[in-house]
Design a protein around this motif. Structure first.
Motif, PDB file in Angstrom:
ATOM      1  N   GLN A 137       0.793  -1.167  -0.028  1.00  0.00           N
ATOM      2  CA  GLN A 137       0.379  -0.086   0.463  1.00  0.00           C
ATOM      3  C   GLN A 137       0.610   1.111  -0.379  1.00  0.00           C
ATOM      4  OE1 GLN A 137      -3.518  -0.621   2.837  1.00  0.00           O
ATOM      5  NE2 GLN A 137      -3.569  -2.667   2.545  1.00  0.00           N
ATOM      6  N   SER A 138       1.814   1.428   0.432  1.00  0.00           N
ATOM      7  CA  SER A 138       2.290   2.838   1.169  1.00  0.00           C
ATOM      8  C   SER A 138       3.352   2.271   1.678  1.00  0.00           C
ATOM      9  CB  SER A 138       1.575   4.236   1.805  1.00  0.00           C
ATOM     10  OG  SER A 138       1.201   3.323   3.559  1.00  0.00           O
ATOM     11  N   GLY A 139       4.247   3.848   1.925  1.00  0.00           N
ATOM     12  CA  GLY A 139       5.403   3.231   2.735  1.00  0.00           C
ATOM     13  C   GLY A 139       6.758   3.104   2.052  1.00  0.00           C
ATOM     14  N   LYS A 140       7.486   3.479   2.457  1.00  0.00           N
ATOM     15  CA  LYS A 140       9.255   2.868   1.820  1.00  0.00           C
ATOM     16  C   LYS A 140       9.448   3.365   0.403  1.00  0.00           C
ATOM     17  CE  LYS A 140      10.245   0.097   5.180  1.00  0.00           C
ATOM     18  NZ  LYS A 140      10.871  -1.487   5.705  1.00  0.00           N
ATOM     19  N   VAL A 141      10.264   2.706  -0.675  1.00  0.00           N
ATOM     20  CA  VAL A 141      10.035   2.746  -2.061  1.00  0.00           C
ATOM     21  C   VAL A 141       9.055   2.212  -2.597  1.00  0.00           C
ATOM     22  CG1 VAL A 141      12.130   3.591  -4.123  1.00  0.00           C
ATOM     23  CG2 VAL A 141      13.036   3.860  -1.399  1.00  0.00           C
ATOM     24  N   LEU A 142       9.087   1.035  -2.338  1.00  0.00           N
ATOM     25  CA  LEU A 142       8.310   0.232  -3.386  1.00  0.00           C
ATOM     26  C   LEU A 142       7.317   0.410  -3.206  1.00  0.00           C
ATOM     27  CD1 LEU A 142       8.602  -1.531  -5.570  1.00  0.00           C
ATOM     28  CD2 LEU A 142       7.993  -3.034  -3.915  1.00  0.00           C
ATOM     29  N   GLY A 143       6.046   0.761  -1.535  1.00  0.00           N
ATOM     30  CA  GLY A 143       5.046   1.668  -1.428  1.00  0.00           C
ATOM     31  C   GLY A 143       4.722   2.588  -2.379  1.00  0.00           C
ATOM     32  N   ASN A 144       5.711   3.970  -2.287  1.00  0.00           N
ATOM     33  CA  ASN A 144       5.229   4.900  -2.497  1.00  0.00           C
ATOM     34  C   ASN A 144       5.442   4.247  -4.180  1.00  0.00           C
ATOM     35  OD1 ASN A 144       5.280   5.968  -0.267  1.00  0.00           O
ATOM     36  ND2 ASN A 144       7.300   6.747  -0.920  1.00  0.00           N
ATOM     37  N   TRP A 145       6.352   3.838  -5.067  1.00  0.00           N
ATOM     38  CA  TRP A 145       6.220   3.510  -6.488  1.00  0.00           C
ATOM     39  C   TRP A 145       4.944   3.441  -6.901  1.00  0.00           C
ATOM     40  CZ3 TRP A 145       5.787  -1.262  -9.596  1.00  0.00           C
ATOM     41  CH2 TRP A 145       6.126  -0.922 -11.037  1.00  0.00           C
ATOM     42  N   CYS A 146       4.437   2.081  -5.958  1.00  0.00           N
ATOM     43  CA  CYS A 146       3.119   1.436  -6.367  1.00  0.00           C
ATOM     44  C   CYS A 146       1.879   1.924  -6.201  1.00  0.00           C
ATOM     45  CB  CYS A 146       2.656  -0.056  -5.159  1.00  0.00           C
ATOM     46  SG  CYS A 146       3.418  -1.851  -5.017  1.00  0.00           S
ATOM     47  N   LEU A 147       1.781   3.455  -5.602  1.00  0.00           N
ATOM     48  CA  LEU A 147       0.686   4.725  -5.566  1.00  0.00           C
ATOM     49  C   LEU A 147       0.807   5.404  -6.590  1.00  0.00           C
ATOM     50  CD1 LEU A 147       1.306   5.109  -1.682  1.00  0.00           C
ATOM     51  CD2 LEU A 147      -0.806   3.854  -2.529  1.00  0.00           C
ATOM     52  N   THR A 148       2.029   5.032  -7.121  1.00  0.00           N
ATOM     53  CA  THR A 148       2.146   6.452  -8.197  1.00  0.00           C
ATOM     54  C   THR A 148       1.681   5.574  -9.081  1.00  0.00           C
ATOM     55  OG1 THR A 148       4.225   7.219  -7.152  1.00  0.00           O
ATOM     56  CG2 THR A 148       3.569   7.886  -9.596  1.00  0.00           C
ATOM     57  N   GLN A 149       1.563   4.533  -9.494  1.00  0.00           N
ATOM     58  CA  GLN A 149       1.121   3.291 -10.702  1.00  0.00           C
ATOM     59  C   GLN A 149      -0.409   2.739 -10.606  1.00  0.00           C
ATOM     60  OE1 GLN A 149       3.877   2.913 -12.750  1.00  0.00           O
ATOM     61  NE2 GLN A 149       4.807   3.514 -10.830  1.00  0.00           N
ATOM     62  N   ARG A 150      -0.393   3.565  -9.181  1.00  0.00           N
ATOM     63  CA  ARG A 150      -2.678   3.346  -9.351  1.00  0.00           C
ATOM     64  C   ARG A 150      -2.440   4.928  -9.701  1.00  0.00           C
ATOM     65  NH1 ARG A 150      -0.738  -0.026  -4.206  1.00  0.00           N
ATOM     66  NH2 ARG A 150      -1.376  -1.619  -4.779  1.00  0.00           N
ATOM     67  N   GLN A 151      -1.989   5.656  -9.464  1.00  0.00           N
ATOM     68  CA  GLN A 151      -2.341   7.638  -9.538  1.00  0.00           C
ATOM     69  C   GLN A 151      -2.533   7.032 -11.316  1.00  0.00           C
ATOM     70  OE1 GLN A 151      -0.200  10.204  -7.745  1.00  0.00           O
ATOM     71  NE2 GLN A 151      -0.645  11.813  -9.168  1.00  0.00           N
ATOM     72  N   ARG A 152      -1.594   6.838 -11.784  1.00  0.00           N
ATOM     73  CA  ARG A 152      -0.918   6.505 -12.995  1.00  0.00           C
ATOM     74  C   ARG A 152      -1.938   6.697 -13.559  1.00  0.00           C
ATOM     75  NH1 ARG A 152       4.633   5.969 -15.139  1.00  0.00           N
ATOM     76  NH2 ARG A 152       3.735   6.746 -17.395  1.00  0.00           N
ATOM     77  N   PHE A 153      -2.647   4.957 -13.170  1.00  0.00           N
ATOM     78  CA  PHE A 153      -3.512   4.094 -14.026  1.00  0.00           C
ATOM     79  C   PHE A 153      -4.930   4.711 -13.819  1.00  0.00           C
ATOM     80  CE2 PHE A 153      -7.134   1.162 -13.464  1.00  0.00           C
ATOM     81  CZ  PHE A 153      -7.097   0.190 -14.448  1.00  0.00           C
ATOM     82  N   ARG A 154      -5.088   5.352 -12.658  1.00  0.00           N
ATOM     83  CA  ARG A 154      -6.727   6.278 -12.642  1.00  0.00           C
ATOM     84  C   ARG A 154      -6.309   7.831 -13.480  1.00  0.00           C
ATOM     85  NH1 ARG A 154      -5.694   5.517  -7.437  1.00  0.00           N
ATOM     86  NH2 ARG A 154      -4.922   7.568  -6.549  1.00  0.00           N
ATOM     87  N   GLU A 155      -5.534   7.962 -13.840  1.00  0.00           N
ATOM     88  CA  GLU A 155      -5.275   9.733 -14.703  1.00  0.00           C
ATOM     89  C   GLU A 155      -5.149   9.117 -15.888  1.00  0.00           C
ATOM     90  OE1 GLU A 155      -2.025  11.197 -13.089  1.00  0.00           O
ATOM     91  OE2 GLU A 155      -3.145  12.090 -11.459  1.00  0.00           O
ATOM     92  N   LYS A 156      -5.231   7.406 -16.625  1.00  0.00           N
ATOM     93  CA  LYS A 156      -4.985   7.198 -17.846  1.00  0.00           C
ATOM     94  C   LYS A 156      -3.820   7.583 -18.672  1.00  0.00           C
ATOM     95  CE  LYS A 156      -9.741   6.777 -18.399  1.00  0.00           C
ATOM     96  NZ  LYS A 156     -10.012   5.488 -17.730  1.00  0.00           N
ATOM     97  N   THR A 157      -2.447   7.660 -17.928  1.00  0.00           N
ATOM     98  CA  THR A 157      -1.542   7.933 -18.439  1.00  0.00           C
ATOM     99  C   THR A 157      -0.496   6.932 -18.067  1.00  0.00           C
ATOM    100  OG1 THR A 157      -0.656   8.895 -16.024  1.00  0.00           O
ATOM    101  CG2 THR A 157      -1.485  10.545 -17.556  1.00  0.00           C
ATOM    102  N   LEU A 158      -1.104   5.685 -16.982  1.00  0.00           N
ATOM    103  CA  LEU A 158       0.584   4.703 -17.325  1.00  0.00           C
ATOM    104  C   LEU A 158      -0.157   3.984 -18.952  1.00  0.00           C
ATOM    105  CD1 LEU A 158       1.797   2.644 -15.912  1.00  0.00           C
ATOM    106  CD2 LEU A 158       0.113   1.678 -14.331  1.00  0.00           C
ATOM    107  N   PRO A 159       1.217   3.573 -19.547  1.00  0.00           N
ATOM    108  CA  PRO A 159       1.152   2.819 -21.198  1.00  0.00           C
ATOM    109  C   PRO A 159       0.457   1.023 -20.203  1.00  0.00           C
ATOM    110  CG  PRO A 159       2.980   3.285 -20.185  1.00  0.00           C
ATOM    111  CD  PRO A 159       2.329   4.079 -19.306  1.00  0.00           C
TER     112      PRO A 159
END
Length: 181
Positions: A137-159
């Motif tokens: 979910q969150s915390g540490k580098v990998l958790g933050n990276w996952c949050l970014t992927q979810r955000q990019r997915f919602r914004e339709k900017t993830l390839p």
């Protein structure tokens, strides 16, 4: 050359610098006799400072690669801006193919953002293989990276190709809904 150990004469107002510039100009204009070219080359005369600097930096990159096993240069390293320039020239298609080949020989990273994405995906994939899920979910580098992927997915900017990769390890796009079930 004998005194300094090289024939690199910096630009300036002294007579040797002026003479060196003249030799370079004559060489570029194909007006310098072959015998003089051979004499100058016997003392490793530098015909093109930009080429010399490029190859000097490439040798430093080769050394870094041999010592570290990669070419991901830290931002505070002396080669950081040189690497960035190579990437920019590559994108603009102004980097000569022989230099591209040399850089490829040390596994030069052309797209640092893509490399970082792939590295994080591999970490998440290892987590998935070990834990049986990818619900970080969150915390540490990998958790933050996952949050970014979810955000990019919602914004339709993830390839799409990255969506497919993430879904191959049951990545949850809405972690709150997944936890509710």
């Amino acid at each position: 050359y004998k005194k300094e150990g090289h024939s690199y004469v910096k630009a300036g107002t002294n007579s040797l610098a002026s003479w060196s510039l003249t030799q370079r100009r004559l060489y570029r204009n194909n007006s310098l006799p072959k015998e003089k070219i051979e004499l100058l080359e016997s003392i490793e005369f530098v015909w093109d400072f930009h080429e010399k600097a490029w190859h000097d930096n490439f040798k430093k990159l080769q050394k870094f690669y041999k010592e570290e096993g990669h070419t991901q240069i830290p931002i505070d390293h002396s080669l950081a801006s040189w690497n960035l320039t190579q990437r920019q020239k590559y994108i603009k298609n102004t980097l000569p193919s022989e230099k591209v080949k040399l850089l490829n020989s040390v596994e030069f990273i052309w797209d640092i953002h893509e490399k970082n994405w792939q590295d994080n995906f591999k970490k998440l994939q290892k987590f998935y293989e070990a834990e049986g899920h990818s619900d970080i979910q969150s915390g540490k580098v990998l958790g933050n990276w996952c949050l970014t992927q979810r955000q990019r997915f919602r914004e339709k900017t993830l390839p799409q190709n990255k969506i497919i990769l993430l879904e191959s390890i049951q990545f949850k796009w809405n972690i709150h809904d997944a936890n509710w079930q």
